[in-house]
Design an enzyme around this catalytic site. Sequence first.
Site, PDB file in Angstrom:
ATOM      1  CB  SER A 554      83.139  45.477  33.580  1.00 20.24           C
ATOM      2  OG  SER A 554      83.411  45.384  34.730  1.00 20.24           O
ATOM      3  CG  ASP A 641      90.328  43.370  35.302  1.00 19.10           C
ATOM      4  OD1 ASP A 641      90.910  44.094  36.077  1.00 19.10           O
ATOM      5  OD2 ASP A 641      89.900  42.853  34.369  1.00 19.10           O
ATOM      6  CG  HIS A 673      88.508  46.556  34.056  1.00 22.81           C
ATOM      7  ND1 HIS A 673      88.196  45.156  34.359  1.00 22.81           N
ATOM      8  CD2 HIS A 673      87.498  47.124  34.125  1.00 22.81           C
ATOM      9  CE1 HIS A 673      86.826  45.045  34.517  1.00 22.81           C
ATOM     10  NE2 HIS A 673      86.329  46.294  34.211  1.00 22.81           N
TER      11      HIS A 673
END
Length: 700
Positions: A554, A641, A673
């Site tokens: 991320s 996501d 995600h």
Amino acid sequence: MTDSAIPAPPHAARKVRSRSHHGDVFDDPYEWLRDKDDASVVAHIEAENAYTDARTAHLAGLREQIFQEIKGRTLETDLSVPTRRGQWWYFSRTEEGKQYGIHCRAPLASPDDWTPPVPEGSLDGEEVLLDGNAEADGEEFFSLGTFEVSTDGRLLLYGVDTSGDERYTLRVRDLETSTTLPDVIEGTFAGASLSPDGRFIVYSTVDDAWRPDKVWLHELGTPVADDALLFHESDDRFWVGAGFTRSDRFLVIGVGSSITSEEWLLPADDLRGEPRVIWPRREGVEYDSDHAVVDGEDVLYILHNDQAVDFELVRVSASDPQGARDVVVPHRGGRRLLGLSTFRDWAVLAYRREGLARLGMLDYADGTVAEVEFDEPLYSVGTAGNPEWAPPLIRLGYGSFVTPSTVFDYDPATGERLVRKQQPVLGGYDSADYAQARVWATAQDGTEVPVSLVWKRSFGDAGAAPRPVHLYGYGSYEHSIEPAFSVARLSELDRGVIFAVAHVRGGGEMGREWYENGKLLAKRNTFTDFVDCALHLIGHGYTSPDLLVAEGGSAGGLLMGAVANLAPELFAGILADVPFVDALTTILDPSLPLTVIEWDEWGDPLHDPEVYAYMKSYSPYENVREGVAYPRILAVTSFNDTRVLYVEPAKWVARLREVGADALLKCEMVAGHGGVSGRYNAWRERAYEQAWMLDVLGLA
């Protein structure tokens, strides 16, 4: 696979789209990949997956071996430590061969029963509340965003996502009749709540940019179309959520950005009333409140950073929260106060000091805080599973790199710790076979950056000779990477890999200033800190560039993309999970999920030319370099996501290929995600990533 058998990588067509901001024009050849409904985009992603499958086919045996190691060390049929709420013990089971947990409860033996049962088989009177395996039947993805039982134990509220886009459908089950009520609420955000009297559901919904902006009140048995809007936050920089205090006295509506917060209070027995603000929002001031009753008066304990960088704790009257403030725990630089959990008789204060999480018991009478101390030099600790307002014991979760996750019940009156369970690790695990330590790397500006290490002792002391090292980093949102135990990580350690965490600026390990010095126009510190940590490990003999692989996910994936451009020569491989590598494109577009909220973290390049220029100087996609040898790169993403869109790593990999980099893209077509759902699927996904890293390190 021989070189002759390696298929040609897919090459995305160049379809240049130009963007212009602040006099700068950027020609983007791969922005067309953003249209996920375009058949050619789907075909390209599928071609990338096929190429990655072919390139990693030789690792199939190792992947299966690692998966079996994870599986073999895990007690597949197990249960959590039961948690008391009302007249029941609540817990979850896992069963061998099943992907998802089974949520259960059993009645208390007596009202004075505070010792959780340790069952052999099932408990007397055990009820299955929700079987995730049955709910997920026929679905490729399954995730619970809400699971809550009413105070009286009669109703179960649960929210399910079956695509990975984090939109949940809420349903209510009557546990007395085993029937599902007709109330169905679609498209909610995670974290809905039942009111203490069981009459209402409080839930949130999101706007087109996936920002939670509204809080709603639904009365059971009435049409959803009649739901009352409790709160709407119109400022695009702020999100909103709501939940009830542990005392069941108030509903707290929380509004927040990365740097500013505001809370509104509503009595739980008057949910159709008007919420009243606790402290009006002020730019840059964050706070959160907890209700308690002291000397018969409703009070609020408020943790805030108004003129207190690392926060202080004050107490105010719940009837007049903007009145006099009684300082309970004053601000002290280097001791970052994190949160307070209030109970009837005392509270638990969470804070960080010297790079480690700490817990202290707050005495309401005199305001003293007694720290709960632990022996290990590195560890993580926090409260866990404490729904009751007046328990005699506090449930704590503890672990370290070498100590499996442990559940304690802590007696505040005596300081006694009752070990309720330690995560079982099958196959003869002995923590004494492993070592953990912290070293300090000197950054370019002289800042000392902590690096945590864990390794298996049988391979020798860390630093005695260059060894394979897996270096992990994050460094954003004041999020701290804790020294926690991992069963999956043992497969690396047992092959001689040292696992290391670079606690770079932008995270929260060393206090609020540590975070402030790694965000906005200081963001490059996050990247250079990671490079300096790698240089420290190389320079002090822990590893060498051909034995060093980096990982981040991320915002940590942005870190991976940045260091790949800054110092490609230091790494043999880089694993980037759901990586935020097209950061400038995303943060320039306020219509994309979460963008405006993110301006407090990264800056606003849409309106500020200085921020635009700064972000463009580090955003990985724009800064892929010609004429350098990149390390091997694996980017892992999910098609659904909603936080970091699949298009970011897809564009990045396409650009890397242009300069000759060995870059692979693995895109889960049904996931979110956090990756795939189901524990066996998650183990296989981790085995896939570990096998790739071990291959890079020459250990396949």
